[in-house]
Write an enzyme that holds these catalytic residues in place. Structure first.
Site, PDB file in Angstrom:
ATOM      1  N   HIS A  90      56.982  32.808  10.022  1.00  0.00           N
ATOM      2  CA  HIS A  90      56.816  33.773  11.843  1.00  0.00           C
ATOM      3  C   HIS A  90      58.178  32.686  11.903  1.00  0.00           C
ATOM      4  CE1 HIS A  90      56.159  34.283  16.016  1.00  0.00           C
ATOM      5  NE2 HIS A  90      55.886  35.624  14.898  1.00  0.00           N
ATOM      6  N   GLU A 158      61.427  40.448  13.229  1.00  0.00           N
ATOM      7  CA  GLU A 158      60.935  39.769  14.598  1.00  0.00           C
ATOM      8  C   GLU A 158      62.806  38.942  14.642  1.00  0.00           C
ATOM      9  OE1 GLU A 158      56.711  40.227  14.807  1.00  0.00           O
ATOM     10  OE2 GLU A 158      57.565  37.674  13.789  1.00  0.00           O
TER      11      GLU A 158
HETATM   12  P1  PGA Z   1      55.022  39.829  20.961  1.00  0.00           P
HETATM   13  O1  PGA Z   1      54.733  38.909  19.048  1.00  0.00           O
HETATM   14  O2  PGA Z   1      54.139  40.657  20.204  1.00  0.00           O
HETATM   15  O3  PGA Z   1      53.675  38.580  21.737  1.00  0.00           O
HETATM   16  O4  PGA Z   1      56.247  39.835  20.888  1.00  0.00           O
HETATM   17  C1  PGA Z   1      55.080  39.039  17.979  1.00  0.00           C
HETATM   18  C2  PGA Z   1      55.231  38.420  17.049  1.00  0.00           C
HETATM   19  O5  PGA Z   1      55.336  36.742  17.052  1.00  0.00           O
HETATM   20  O6  PGA Z   1      55.182  38.220  15.892  1.00  0.00           O
END
Ligand code: PGA
Length: 237
Positions: A90, A158
């Site tokens: 992540h 992401e």
């Molecule tokens: P968020 O986080 O939905 O709060 O933007 C997503 C993540 O960090 O996996």
């Protein structure tokens, strides 16, 4: 296949709050598959208390075997309590704990070797996006973070500029990256069985549109997944 919704609860909840949300969720049925990435110390208890829910870890150790590694939790230990999924790499781990692509790849390999499906995160910064250099960066991240395996892998796209910011890419931009990833995988020895999810400021307002037009198999949801009503709306959207 049903869309996959991964709730990433990060380090946000104490045990009571965690159980409270699970109590609500376990009573409902959804047309999407829910995976809950809860904090590691709670996982064994949650598995036992909520056998109908599916839980994921948020990280695994880089160490492959059991041994003298104080504070670490290995893929085999997680698997021994029935955990079959783990988020790996992540951006919060890459940024705050200096996890490089090769660290991410080793952790994902440890997962695969112990029967855990890794959810491997990739994503570009706002600067790279502005410099229009993001595609090459993402291709490199893919190649250096993802083990060459035929076992199932989940890739989470992401973009860093979207995590926790309430800014989401357009569905066109998400589809562009989804196509890029699928093309790269088709041309390489990467996992044969890939699922692709999008994460970053997903909520009940945008989830349906992203799933429909973004060409992704699911969503990785942070902040919105901590609000039970929001999460349920996403699961039913
Ligand atoms: P968020 O986080 O939905 O709060 O933007 C997503 C993540 O960090 O996996």
């Amino acid at each position: 296949m049903n869309s996959l919704i991964i709730a990433n609860w990060k380090m946000n909840l104490n045990l009571n709050d965690t159980i409270q949300i699970c109590d609500h969720l376990v009573e409902k049925t959804f047309d999407k598959t829910l995976l809950i990435a809860a904090s590691t110390p709670y996982l064994a208890l949650l598995k036992h208390k909520f056998p109908r829910l599916v839980f994921a870890a948020q990280d695994v150790s880089i160490k492959q075997e059991l041994g003298a590694f104080t504070g670490e939790v290995s893929a085999s230990q997680l698997h021994s309590i029935g955990i079959n999924y783990a988020i790996i790499g992540h951006s919060e781990r890459r940024t705050n704990f200096t996890e490089t692509d090769s660290v991410v790849r080793q952790k994902a390999t440890n997962c695969i070797n112990k029967g855990i499906t890794p959810i491997i995160c990739i994503g570009e910064s706002a600067e790279l996006r502005k410099e229009r250099n993001y595609k090459n960066f993402l291709i490199d991240q893919l190649h250096f973070s993802i083990p060459k395996t035929e076992k199932q892998i989940i890739i989470a796209y992401e973009p860093l500029w979207s995590i926790g910011t309430n800014i989401t890419p357009t569905t066109f931009e998400i589809k562009e990256i989804a196509d890029l990833i699928k093309n790269e995988i088709a041309n390489s020895l990467l996992a044969k069985s890939i699922l692709l999810v999008y994460g970053g400021s997903v909520n009940s307002e945008n989830s349906r549109k992203i799933l429909k037009f973004g060409q992704v198999d699911g969503l990785l949801v942070g902040g919105a997944s901590l609000i039970t009503t929001e999460l349920i709306k996403i699961l039913n959207s």
